[in-house]
Every structure is written in structure tokens, then in C-alpha cells.
Write an enzyme that holds these catalytic residues in place. Structure first.
Site, mmCIF file in Angstrom:
data_model
loop_
_atom_site.group_PDB
_atom_site.id
_atom_site.type_symbol
_atom_site.label_atom_id
_atom_site.label_comp_id
_atom_site.label_asym_id
_atom_site.label_seq_id
_atom_site.Cartn_x
_atom_site.Cartn_y
_atom_site.Cartn_z
ATOM 1 N N TYR A 156 0.814 -1.223 0.072
ATOM 2 C CA TYR A 156 0.011 0.116 0.142
ATOM 3 C C TYR A 156 0.831 1.299 0.064
ATOM 4 O O TYR A 156 0.622 2.057 -0.833
ATOM 5 C CB TYR A 156 -0.993 0.007 1.417
ATOM 6 C CG TYR A 156 -1.855 1.235 1.211
ATOM 7 C CD1 TYR A 156 -2.820 1.328 0.383
ATOM 8 C CD2 TYR A 156 -1.710 2.281 2.436
ATOM 9 C CE1 TYR A 156 -3.909 2.448 0.565
ATOM 10 C CE2 TYR A 156 -2.383 3.297 2.475
ATOM 11 C CZ TYR A 156 -3.407 3.317 1.467
ATOM 12 O OH TYR A 156 -4.379 4.324 1.621
ATOM 13 N N LYS A 160 1.204 4.285 -2.808
ATOM 14 C CA LYS A 160 0.937 5.618 -2.497
ATOM 15 C C LYS A 160 2.383 6.784 -2.888
ATOM 16 O O LYS A 160 2.198 7.631 -3.119
ATOM 17 C CB LYS A 160 0.385 5.884 -1.222
ATOM 18 C CG LYS A 160 -1.008 5.416 -0.837
ATOM 19 C CD LYS A 160 -2.074 5.879 -1.871
ATOM 20 C CE LYS A 160 -3.414 5.186 -1.651
ATOM 21 N NZ LYS A 160 -4.482 5.758 -2.612
HETATM 22 P P1 NDP Z 1 -13.462 3.106 1.384
HETATM 23 O O1 NDP Z 1 -13.029 1.779 1.327
HETATM 24 O O2 NDP Z 1 -14.242 3.683 2.587
HETATM 25 O O3 NDP Z 1 -14.141 3.620 0.348
HETATM 26 C C1 NDP Z 1 -13.537 3.194 -1.228
HETATM 27 C C2 NDP Z 1 -14.310 3.828 -2.100
HETATM 28 O O4 NDP Z 1 -13.659 3.303 -3.518
HETATM 29 C C3 NDP Z 1 -15.577 3.066 -2.426
HETATM 30 O O5 NDP Z 1 -16.925 4.044 -3.089
HETATM 31 C C4 NDP Z 1 -15.703 1.977 -3.458
HETATM 32 O O6 NDP Z 1 -16.731 1.526 -4.003
HETATM 33 C C5 NDP Z 1 -14.336 2.505 -4.447
HETATM 34 N N1 NDP Z 1 -13.496 1.474 -4.681
HETATM 35 C C6 NDP Z 1 -12.889 0.442 -4.063
HETATM 36 N N2 NDP Z 1 -12.205 -0.449 -4.799
HETATM 37 C C7 NDP Z 1 -12.731 0.163 -6.361
HETATM 38 C C8 NDP Z 1 -12.512 -0.211 -7.510
HETATM 39 N N3 NDP Z 1 -11.595 -1.204 -7.685
HETATM 40 N N4 NDP Z 1 -12.920 0.302 -8.623
HETATM 41 C C9 NDP Z 1 -13.717 1.460 -8.258
HETATM 42 N N5 NDP Z 1 -13.851 1.819 -7.105
HETATM 43 C C10 NDP Z 1 -13.458 1.297 -6.113
HETATM 44 O O7 NDP Z 1 -11.960 3.944 1.255
HETATM 45 P P2 NDP Z 1 -11.578 5.417 1.783
HETATM 46 O O8 NDP Z 1 -12.652 6.309 1.533
HETATM 47 O O9 NDP Z 1 -10.836 5.317 3.241
HETATM 48 O O10 NDP Z 1 -10.316 5.742 0.745
HETATM 49 C C11 NDP Z 1 -10.448 6.489 -0.411
HETATM 50 C C12 NDP Z 1 -9.157 6.763 -0.739
HETATM 51 O O11 NDP Z 1 -8.536 7.474 0.206
HETATM 52 C C13 NDP Z 1 -8.078 5.565 -1.242
HETATM 53 O O12 NDP Z 1 -7.394 5.776 -2.204
HETATM 54 C C14 NDP Z 1 -7.286 5.478 0.147
HETATM 55 O O13 NDP Z 1 -5.978 4.819 -0.274
HETATM 56 C C15 NDP Z 1 -7.021 6.739 0.438
HETATM 57 N N6 NDP Z 1 -6.839 7.000 1.870
HETATM 58 C C16 NDP Z 1 -7.509 6.787 2.913
HETATM 59 C C17 NDP Z 1 -7.165 6.818 4.151
HETATM 60 C C18 NDP Z 1 -8.055 6.449 5.470
HETATM 61 O O14 NDP Z 1 -7.696 6.373 6.640
HETATM 62 N N7 NDP Z 1 -9.365 6.091 5.140
HETATM 63 C C19 NDP Z 1 -5.961 7.400 4.408
HETATM 64 C C20 NDP Z 1 -5.064 8.079 3.336
HETATM 65 C C21 NDP Z 1 -5.428 7.650 2.073
HETATM 66 P P3 NDP Z 1 -17.110 0.094 -4.069
HETATM 67 O O15 NDP Z 1 -17.696 -0.214 -2.588
HETATM 68 O O16 NDP Z 1 -18.151 -0.112 -4.864
HETATM 69 O O17 NDP Z 1 -15.898 -0.793 -4.247
#
Ligand code: NDP
Length: 247
Positions: A156, A160
């Protein structure tokens, strides 16, 4: 009231839940027409769209797995077909498979790369075909793309870190067209990917200067600023919103 993104169109990948859903709602509230992609959560994506429409905004949901290049390219074209333009791309879809490095399989590594890096490559290339001067490419990287405070995040954080350099390098290529590229790096944000409750959260919360998890709206606020006209001279930047985790 005039919004700072009135008349603009934005595509947010992975916008059905978590940080992406908050970004979609915020950019719509600022006046943009927004498209959100999702992989599995059709109901969640449709409730984001309905909430935006109830608030007087414009939104569509598109199923497009970030690991499927044809689906991602089609999502960009559908966004342009719906709104007649594309001004802002937010590469938010991302995933993590936390586990000790020596237990991580090559398939798991490939999965994380396919979504977090390859998906960003495909979406950005497709979006740039439509972007004009003033365009914004915004990555959702991670604070762990710069500093890693816990074990279990090798693939991961590797992806990033790649997103960080991808943004900086791309900023150099598209700057002459008036397009900016920035990398928003969240710290621990309370979502299904990283819930604030549970054992995994304790060291993350303790590592922040503010001694708390962040809220999705605190990331969306920074993305909205970067997407807006006031951020016109910010490009190639890594903007950390992490409660001081990397301080
Ligand atoms: P969530 O798991 O809560 O939400 C992820 C979202 O992305 C959902 O809408 C999901 O939709 C979608 N998604 C997941 N896989 C895919 C895919 N293969 N194709 C299309 N859509 C996809 O994650 P977060 O909101 O926490 O994270 C969002 C971003 O922020 C990510 O890039 C993560 O790495 C980054 N991030 C998050 C942190 C945190 O602490 N939460 C910290 C640092 C970065 P579906 O349910 O349909 O798959």
C-alpha cells in the site's frame, strides 16, 4: 448563491462511500456536475447521487472497476457525454490489503498496484484528452506515501509513494497547458477502509498531533480548495491532511 465550481464537471473515482463520497458531495455543493464511479456498491453510489440531486446539484453514478482499463476509459467518456466537459479528475479509488510483507502474495501486490497505480494511469490519460486550461488532476495519495509508522503496509505505501512521484512528474508535463496536478495525502480518516474503532486504529490515532481520526469532510474541504480557482498556482504539490501524523 454562485459556487466556485459553477459550470464545471468533475469525475471522482470510488465515490460511493468514504472519502470519495464526501468529495463528490462537496464539489457538487460548490456547483460542479459530478460523476462518481464504484465497483460493487451500486446502492451506495445511487444514494450519493440522490443526496446531491436533493440539494439541487447534478450527479451520475457509473460502475467502473479501477482495475479494468476499458471500464475506466468508458467512465471518463460517459462523464463527458453527461456534462459536455471535464474539468476535475479526482483519483480517489484505492485499496489496501494490510498484512505482514512476507505473507503478502504476488496476487495481492498486483491487486493493490492495479487499483492504486494502474487505475490512476488509465483514468488520468483518458481525462487529459478532454481537459482544457484550468483543468485539475487531484490524486488521493496517503500520508504513508511519505512516512510509514506501522507495519503491514508495504504494498500500500509503495503504491502511494508511486502516486506521489506520478503527480510530481505529470505536473511537469501538463503545466504548459494550464492544468495542475496535486496529491492530497490523508492521514487516518474514519471510513470502512480505516475505521476509527478497533485495535488497528489505536496506534494511528496516537501518532497524530491532534490525537484523533480525521473526518471525510476534512479531506473533501482540501480537495475542493485544490479544485477551485484560488489554487491556480499550486501544482506538483503533496498536500497532507493528517492531523499532524507526519509532523
Ligand atoms: P473506502 O473503502 O471507505 O471507500 C472506497 C471507495 O472506493 C468506495 O466508493 C468503493 O466503491 C470504491 N472502490 C474500491 N475499490 C474500487 C475499485 N476497484 N474500482 C472502483 N471503485 C472502487 O475507502 P476510503 O474512503 O477510506 O479511501 C479512499 C481513498 O483514500 C483511497 O485511495 C485510500 O487509499 C485513500 N486514503 C484513505 C485513508 C483513510 O484513513 N481512510 C488514509 C489515506 C489515504 P465500492 O464499494 O463499489 O467498491
Amino acid at each position: 448563491m454562485a459556487g466556485k465550481l459553477d459550470g464545471k464537471a468533475a469525475l471522482i473515482t470510488g465515490g460511493s462511500r468514504g472519502i470519495g463520497a464526501a468529495i463528490a458531495k462537496r464539489l457538487a455543493a460548490d456547483g460542479a456536475g459530478v460523476a462518481v464511479t464504484y465497483s460493487k456498491g451500486a446502492d451506495a453510489a445511487s444514494s450519493v447521487v440522490k443526496e446531491i440531486e436533493r440539494g439541487g446539484g447534478r450527479a451520475i453514478a457509473i460502475q467502473a472497476d479501477a482495475a479494468d482499463p476499458d471500464a475506466v476509459k468508458a467512465a471518463v467518456e460517459k462523464t463527458v457525454a453527461a456534462f459536455g466537459r471535464l474539468d476535475v479528475l479526482v483519483n480517489n479509488a484505492g485499496t489496501a490489503i494490510p498484512k505482514p510483507f512476507e505473507e503478502t502474495t504476488l496476487e495481492e501486490m498486483d491487486r493493490v498496484i492495479d487499483i492504486n497505480v494502474r487505475g490512476v494511469f488509465v483514468a488520468t490519460q483518458a481525462a487529459l484528452k478532454h481537459m482544457k486550461s484550468g483543468g485539475r488532476v487531484i490524486m488521493i495519495g496517503s500520508a504513508v506515501g511519505e512516512r510509514v509508522l506501522a507495519p503491514g503496509l508495504v504494498p500500500y505505501s509503495g503504491t502511494k509513494g508511486a502516486v506521489k512521484m506520478f503527480s510530481q512528474a505529470l505536473a511537469r508535463e501538463v503545466g504548459s497547458r494550464g492544468i495542475t496536478v496535486n496529491n492530497v495525502q490523508p492521514g487516518p480518516i474514519d471510513t470502512e477502509l480505516n475505521p476509527a474503532a478497533g485495535d488497528w486504529a489505536v496506534p494511528q490515532k496516537a501518532a497524530t498531533a491532534l490525537d484523533r481520526y480525521g473526518h471525510v469532510d476534512e479531506v473533501a474541504a482540501l480537495v475542493a480548495f485544490v479544485a477551485g480557482p484560488e489554487a491556480s498556482y499550486i501544482t506538483g504539490a503533496n498536500l497532507t491532511v493528517d492531523g499532524g501524523m507526519n509532523a
